[in-house]
Enzyme design. Sequence first.
Site, mmCIF file in Angstrom:
data_model
loop_
_atom_site.group_PDB
_atom_site.id
_atom_site.type_symbol
_atom_site.label_atom_id
_atom_site.label_comp_id
_atom_site.label_asym_id
_atom_site.label_seq_id
_atom_site.Cartn_x
_atom_site.Cartn_y
_atom_site.Cartn_z
ATOM 1 N N LYS A 1 6.021 0.242 12.727
ATOM 2 C CA LYS A 1 5.400 0.909 11.577
ATOM 3 C C LYS A 1 4.725 2.207 11.995
ATOM 4 C CE LYS A 1 4.611 -3.585 9.368
ATOM 5 N NZ LYS A 1 3.655 -4.722 9.330
ATOM 6 N N ILE B 1 0.842 -1.197 0.000
ATOM 7 C CA ILE B 1 0.000 0.000 0.000
ATOM 8 C C ILE B 1 0.878 1.248 0.000
ATOM 9 C CG2 ILE B 1 -1.919 1.168 1.133
ATOM 10 C CD1 ILE B 1 -2.334 -1.422 2.785
#
Lengths: 429, 429
Positions: free
Chosen positions: B207, B138
Site C-alpha cells: 500500500k 477511506i
Amino acid sequence: MAEALRVALAGLGTVGGGVVKLLDANRDLIARRAGRPIEVVAVSARDRTRDRGIDLSRFAWVDDSSSLATLDEVDVVVELVGGSDGPALTLARATLAAGRHLVTANKALLAHHGLELAETAERGSAALKFEAAVAGGIPVIKGLREGAAANEIGRVYGILNGTCNFILSKMEAEGRDFAEVLSEAQALGYAESDPTFDIDGIDAAHKLSILASLAFGSQPAFGAVAVHGIRHVLGADIAEAAALGHRVRLVGVAEAGPQGLFQRVHPHLVPLDHPLAHVTGSTNAVVAEGNFVGRLLFQGAGAGEGPTASAVVADLIDIARGEFGPAFAMPAGSLSAASVADSGERRGRAYLRFTVEDRVGVLAEIAAAMRDAGVSIESLIQRGVAADGRALVAIVTHEGPERSVAQALERLRGSSSIAGQPLWMPLLG
Amino acid sequence: MAEALRVALAGLGTVGGGVVKLLDANRDLIARRAGRPIEVVAVSARDRTRDRGIDLSRFAWVDDSSSLATLDEVDVVVELVGGSDGPALTLARATLAAGRHLVTANKALLAHHGLELAETAERGSAALKFEAAVAGGIPVIKGLREGAAANEIGRVYGILNGTCNFILSKMEAEGRDFAEVLSEAQALGYAESDPTFDIDGIDAAHKLSILASLAFGSQPAFGAVAVHGIRHVLGADIAEAAALGHRVRLVGVAEAGPQGLFQRVHPHLVPLDHPLAHVTGSTNAVVAEGNFVGRLLFQGAGAGEGPTASAVVADLIDIARGEFGPAFAMPAGSLSAASVADSGERRGRAYLRFTVEDRVGVLAEIAAAMRDAGVSIESLIQRGVAADGRALVAIVTHEGPERSVAQALERLRGSSSIAGQPLWMPLLG
C-alpha cells in the site's frame, strides 16, 4: 502539452494572494499533474496599489470584477471576493451565464444561492466548484461528492469553524471565560474584529448546508439550519464537561431522520473517545457515516492562506483535467427541498446548566420542573461559584426527546431563583 | 438517463459479494449520483455453487476469469481475485489491452506491476482505478491524486494494516504478548491463518508503494520499500513506550529527502499528541503533509466487506461520470524511478530494547557501544523481567543518524550478555 487553463482571479486578499503564490511555487508539478499549465491571466481587487508581496504586473488588471466574466481568453473565474450577495453574486451569475467555469471559496454565496448557481452552471455545461468553501484545505467536498458517493449517508457532522474551536480549546486549556479569550484571539488575528459570523455559528451553518446538500441530495438552504453559537458557554461548563469525560465543541450536524433532513449548528458535549474531542486549536474535522463505508474522518487546517489556496487550486486541477460534474453531486433539478430543522422529535442526552441564587428550594424547583416535563436526570451537580454568591447547577439527562427538555425550561422561565438564561447542550451520540 | 455502465466482476469473496450487495442496496441513489445506472452483467469465481447470500442467476457466469476482458457488452472489469501474479495479472493485462476500464482492490498487483498496467491503460485510454487497494473505504487515493494535487508532498505516512493495528492495540489494552494475541485474532477472523503478509509488513508495504507513487510522482516499486513487521514487539516494549508517552504502531512512511524518496514500513513509537496514536483496533489512517495544505488526515475502516465495496463502487461512479485520468496522477512515462530505501543518512530519535543477562557489566557494555558509535542517550531504563531471570534495557536516543545506531548494534552483535535480537524502533517525528 495541452494549452494552459486560463484563470481570472477576483479578490486578492489572503486567499487570493495564496493562490498566486501556490501557482508560482508549484508551477511545474501542477502542470504535470493537471496535464496542462494553469495560468492566471487577469485579476481584480479593490485596491490596485496595496503591496501584497506578489508581482501583479504580469496580469491584466480589471477594476470592475464582474467584467472578468466576459473577458476574452479566460476559461475559469476564481471568486474570492466574499459575501453572499453584492459583487460576488454578480460575478458568479455572470461567469456561469457566460458558460465559463467558476471556482469559489464563498460558503455564504453557496448557502444562499447555491441552487440557482448550480442550475446556471448546468445550462452552460460549466463547472461550479467550491472545495475551499468548507473546511479550508481538507478535501471534504470531494470526499462526500466522490469518495463516499456509493453510500447512503446517515449523518455528516464536524468542527467547521476554526475560530470557535480555537476559542473553546483555549478556554479549556487555560480555564478562562469566553469574553477574555475572544479578545485575545482578536488581538492575535485568530478572530475577526466583528466576530459575529464565527462565534454565533453562522459561518459553520453556511458550511453545513453545503455538506448536507452533497450528502443528502438536498438543496443547499441556510434557512433550514438551526444555529447557535458559543457566546454563552462558560469556563465552568467546560470544566463540568471535563468532569463528565467530555469536551465542548461547536459541531454542525446534518442527519436524515423520520422528519426528513435535520441540520443544526450547536455547541455539543463530545465524549473523549470520539475523534472530534481531540481536534484542538483552529483545526477542522468532518465525519461522514455511510451505510457501507461506516465512519469516515477528514481532518486538517480549516482556514489560512496555504490550505485554502490548496483547495482552490485542487478545483482548478480538476477543471484542467476535465473531471467535473454537477456541483452538488447530482443534477440541480433532482435535489430535494431541505426541511426546516425541527428538533422536537429528536432524542438524545443533554447537558443543562443553570446559574441560581444560593437559597433553599432552588434545586427542588428545578427537579420538579424536570419531573413534570418527563425529563429523567442522569446526574446533577451543584457547585458554589465566584464573587456574586451564586451557584451553578449542571445536569445531564438520560436519553429522551428534546421536546421534554424544552418544556422543562419553559416551566422554569421567569423563576426568581434562576439568573439569566440556562444553557442547553446536546451530547454527541 | 444515459445507458448503464456494464460491469464484469472477477472474484466473489467478501469484497466481491459486498460490491453486489452495495449495488443492489443503493441502486437508485448511485444512478442519480453517477448520472447513469451501474449494472453487473457478468461474474466469475472459483466456485459456482457456494452460497454467498446473493442471487447470481441474473448474471452471466464465466469459468475462466480472463475471458471477462473480452466479453461482449462489458465496459469495466472489476478484479477482486487477488495475488500479484497469476489469474489477477492475466485478467488485468487482458482487460486494459482490450481498451476496457479496470477497477481493482489488489495492492500486490499494483505494487509489482502498477507501472506496466498504467502504461497499458494509457495506450487504450482506459481507466485504471484502485481506491480499494489502500486503506479500504477511506478515499485516500482520491485525496492524494486530486484533493492534495496542488501540493508538493513532503511526507505521506499512515497506519495501513488493520490486522497489525488490531494486534498492537490489543497487546496495549491487555498487557499481553504478540503470539497470544495473534492466536486470538486468528480465532476471531481478524487475522488470516497464514498471517505473514500482514504481520511482517508486506501488505502495508504494498500500500505504501502505491501512496508514494501518487504523492511523489515515482513508479510504484515494492522492492524500494524497507519492510519490518511487528513479530518482535514485546508487551514490555509497549509498556515502556507508554511510560515514555508513546504508543507502538506499525507505520508506513514515504518521505522525500536529500537521497531521494525513502520508503519504509516499521513499528514506530508514536507520541500521544499525534492523531495516529489514537487510531485503535482495525482502523486505518493516512497523513499527507503538503507544502501549502499542511497536514491532512484521512481515517476510517481499512478493510471489510462494506468499506472495501464502498471504495470499489466509488471508482465505478467516477468511471460512469467520465472523471478519470492517469492512474498515478500523471502520465506513466513521466513517473521517476523509485530509489531503494537507504536509511543510513536519516536522522531521528530511536527506541532500543535489549533483553540481557542480569549480571555485572552488561549496562557498561551497552553504554560503551553507544558511546563508541556516537549515539547520544536521552533515557535508559533497566527492569527485571519474568521467570527466565533476564532483564530488559530500554533506551531512547537523542536525535542522530540511524547509521550510528546501526553501528552500535553491530558492535554488540554476538555479545554473550545479550539474549536474542535487540529491537530498534524509530520515534515518529
